[in-house]
Design an enzyme around this catalytic site. Structure first.
Site, short mmCIF file in Angstrom:
data_model
loop_
_atom_site.label_atom_id
_atom_site.label_comp_id
_atom_site.label_asym_id
_atom_site.label_seq_id
_atom_site.Cartn_x
_atom_site.Cartn_y
_atom_site.Cartn_z
N ARG A 14 14.17 -11.53 5.74
CA ARG A 14 14.28 -12.98 5.94
C ARG A 14 14.97 -13.55 4.71
NH1 ARG A 14 13.62 -12.27 10.45
NH2 ARG A 14 12.12 -13.14 11.92
N GLU A 23 19.70 -21.07 8.40
CA GLU A 23 20.50 -20.46 9.47
C GLU A 23 20.71 -21.48 10.59
OE1 GLU A 23 18.59 -16.81 10.73
OE2 GLU A 23 18.74 -15.92 8.75
N HIS A 80 22.62 -12.71 11.38
CA HIS A 80 21.28 -12.34 11.88
C HIS A 80 21.35 -11.52 13.18
CE1 HIS A 80 16.80 -13.67 11.57
NE2 HIS A 80 16.90 -12.46 12.06
N THR A 115 0.84 -1.20 0.00
CA THR A 115 0.00 0.00 0.00
C THR A 115 0.87 1.25 0.00
OG1 THR A 115 -0.11 -0.36 2.37
CG2 THR A 115 -2.07 -0.90 1.12
P1 NAP Z 1 6.06 -4.28 9.21
O1 NAP Z 1 5.96 -2.98 9.94
O2 NAP Z 1 4.92 -5.20 9.23
O3 NAP Z 1 6.47 -3.92 7.70
C1 NAP Z 1 6.46 -4.82 6.67
C2 NAP Z 1 5.96 -4.12 5.44
O4 NAP Z 1 6.04 -5.01 4.32
C3 NAP Z 1 4.51 -3.69 5.55
O5 NAP Z 1 4.46 -2.31 5.50
C4 NAP Z 1 3.81 -4.35 4.37
O6 NAP Z 1 3.09 -3.56 3.52
C5 NAP Z 1 4.94 -4.77 3.47
N1 NAP Z 1 4.55 -5.97 2.73
C6 NAP Z 1 4.04 -7.13 3.19
N2 NAP Z 1 3.81 -7.99 2.21
C7 NAP Z 1 4.17 -7.36 1.07
C8 NAP Z 1 4.17 -7.73 -0.29
N3 NAP Z 1 3.73 -8.93 -0.67
N4 NAP Z 1 4.63 -6.84 -1.19
C9 NAP Z 1 5.05 -5.62 -0.81
N5 NAP Z 1 5.07 -5.21 0.46
C10 NAP Z 1 4.65 -6.08 1.40
O7 NAP Z 1 7.31 -5.10 9.74
P2 NAP Z 1 8.71 -4.54 10.28
O8 NAP Z 1 8.64 -4.37 11.74
O9 NAP Z 1 9.13 -3.41 9.44
O10 NAP Z 1 9.62 -5.82 9.99
C11 NAP Z 1 9.77 -6.32 8.68
C12 NAP Z 1 10.45 -7.67 8.71
O11 NAP Z 1 11.82 -7.51 9.07
C13 NAP Z 1 9.91 -8.65 9.75
O12 NAP Z 1 8.79 -9.35 9.26
C14 NAP Z 1 11.09 -9.58 9.99
O13 NAP Z 1 11.02 -10.69 9.13
C15 NAP Z 1 12.30 -8.73 9.62
N6 NAP Z 1 13.14 -8.40 10.79
C16 NAP Z 1 14.43 -8.79 10.77
C17 NAP Z 1 15.26 -8.45 11.81
C18 NAP Z 1 16.69 -8.89 11.81
O14 NAP Z 1 17.21 -9.19 12.87
N7 NAP Z 1 17.34 -8.94 10.68
C19 NAP Z 1 14.77 -7.71 12.89
C20 NAP Z 1 13.44 -7.33 12.87
C21 NAP Z 1 12.62 -7.68 11.81
P3 NAP Z 1 1.92 -2.54 3.63
O15 NAP Z 1 2.08 -1.81 4.90
O16 NAP Z 1 2.22 -1.73 2.42
O17 NAP Z 1 0.65 -3.31 3.55
C1 GLV Z 2 14.29 -10.80 13.84
O1 GLV Z 2 14.70 -11.26 12.82
C2 GLV Z 2 12.93 -10.46 14.08
O2 GLV Z 2 12.08 -10.73 13.21
O3 GLV Z 2 12.66 -9.92 15.15
#
Ligand code: NAP
Ligand code: GLV
Ligand code: GLV
Length: 322
Positions: A234, A263, A282, A175
């Site tokens: 991921r 991982e 990670h 969106t």
């Molecule tokens: P979030 O606020 O839910 O943001 C994810 C965004 O992705 C949302 O805004 C959503 O879109 C968009 N999205 C979902 N499906 C989509 C698709 N098919 N095509 C395009 N856009 C899509 O989550 P966040 O807190 O930013 O975290 C994101 C991800 O980062 C987590 O799910 C996790 O896997 C990863 N993460 C990794 C670490 C790490 O240690 N490396 C740490 C934290 C999180 P809309 O809002 O536009 O609907």
């Molecule tokens: C880490 O990868 C998280 O999703 O919090």
């Protein structure tokens, strides 16, 4: 009420679980599957990590289980549909790790642009002879184009940082986000446009059916020869094999990964020998402060649900309203 915690987490979290009968897996690695399946038999709540697979088989064993509190923002390790079908609440820890993960993303971007790991290795190996006009020249971050895939919490925090570096920002998401667009002077584009116009591409979508291998061979082939890609979301969102091939064939300049399809990554994986790749294990949310906040939030989600109080971060709130 009984609670199982699949790894030691910061004490601030454990303190919130005092009123329950808590068992904690003491190991530094995840509990073996058999142990996990045995431990959940009589628990009311489960506090788990992204390294634990929580699925139908586990729910079959856990007859009393009512809540799964994931110590992570991502919850692709949990079969949420199956949990919902059984009336089990799933919770996560978003928000508190946004800045730490965006910081790591930017650290990787800067490390790629300015060739930090390469420069470190060069100097330590004793090859440094003199300051010279073309020694380890990299990409100027200021003014270059950043493409953000997934404009959620972390995507937006990365945009905020990029705006501070005067980057031109493109984004794509499910969106459109008019507020963030205006705040950071970003342009909403298609994934195709984003890939072909960016100097740096960074991925911030959750892993779902639609985002699995969102970036594969065809998508990588759209990128500029001098562009870099960063993934802190991921591993399975990016086709790792296709990425290694693109780097080996020098079809893109570089990549930085915090997350991987498997991982830990097996030591014989091409990841370890592919040129132009920066890899870290990670550590997106790995600051002491963030891990403490995650512990508190994960414990609070579980505790509040079991005590009948409002739950801060439900993933499947439909269970609460049933
Ligand atoms: P979030 O606020 O839910 O943001 C994810 C965004 O992705 C949302 O805004 C959503 O879109 C968009 N999205 C979902 N499906 C989509 C698709 N098919 N095509 C395009 N856009 C899509 O989550 P966040 O807190 O930013 O975290 C994101 C991800 O980062 C987590 O799910 C996790 O896997 C990863 N993460 C990794 C670490 C790490 O240690 N490396 C740490 C934290 C999180 P809309 O809002 O536009 O609907
Ligand atoms: C880490 O990868 C998280 O999703 O919090
Ligand atoms: C470099 O160190 C400079 O002074 O330009």
């Amino acid at each position: 009420m009984k609670v199982y915690v699949t790894r030691r987490i910061p004490e601030v979290g454990m303190e919130l679980l005092k009123e329950f009968d808590v068992r904690v897996w003491p190991g530094d690695e995840p509990p073996p599957r058999e142990v996990l399946l045995e431990e959940v038999r009589d628990v009311d709540g489960l506090l788990c990590l992204l390294t634990d697979r929580i699925d139908g088989e586990l729910f079959d064993r856990a007859e009393r289980l009512r809540v799964v509190s994931n110590y992570a923002a991502g919850y692709d390790n949990v079969d949420v549909e199956e949990a919902t079908r059984r009336g089990i609440l799933v919770t996560n820890t978003p928000g508190v790790l946004t800045d730490s993960t965006a910081d790591l993303t930017f650290a990787l971007l800067l490390a790629l642009a300015r060739r930090i790991p390469e420069a470190e290795a060069f100097m330590r190996s004793g090859r440094w002879r003199t300051w010279s006009p073309d020694l380890l020249t990299g990409i100027e971050v200021t003014g270059s184009v950043l493409g953000i895939v997934g404009m959620g919490r972390i995507g937006e925090a990365v945009a905020r940082r990029a705006a501070g570096f005067s980057m031109k920002i493109l984004y794509t998401s499910r969106t459109r986000k008019p507020g963030a667009e205006q705040a950071f002077q970003m342009e909403f584009v298609s994934l195709t446009e984003l890939l072909s116009a960016s100097d740096f591409v960074t991925i911030h979508v959750p892993l779902t059916q639609e985002t699995t291998r969102l970036i594969g061979k065809a998508e990588l082939s759209l990128m500029k020869r001098d562009a870099c890609i960063i993934n802190t979301s991921r591993g399975a969102v990016l086709d790792q094999r296709a990425l290694c091939e693109a780097l080996i064939e020098r079809r893109i300049r570089g990549a930085a990964l915090d997350v991987f399809e498997e991982e830990p990554v097996p030591m014989d994986d091409p990841i370890f020998t592919t040129p132009g790749l920066i890899i870290v294990p990670h550590i997106g949310s790995a600051t002491t402060k963030t891990r403490q906040r995650m512990a508190k939030m994960a414990a609070l989600n579980l505790r509040n649900f079991l005590l009948g109080h409002p739950v801060p971060n439900p993933v499947n709130p439909v269970v609460l309203n049933a």
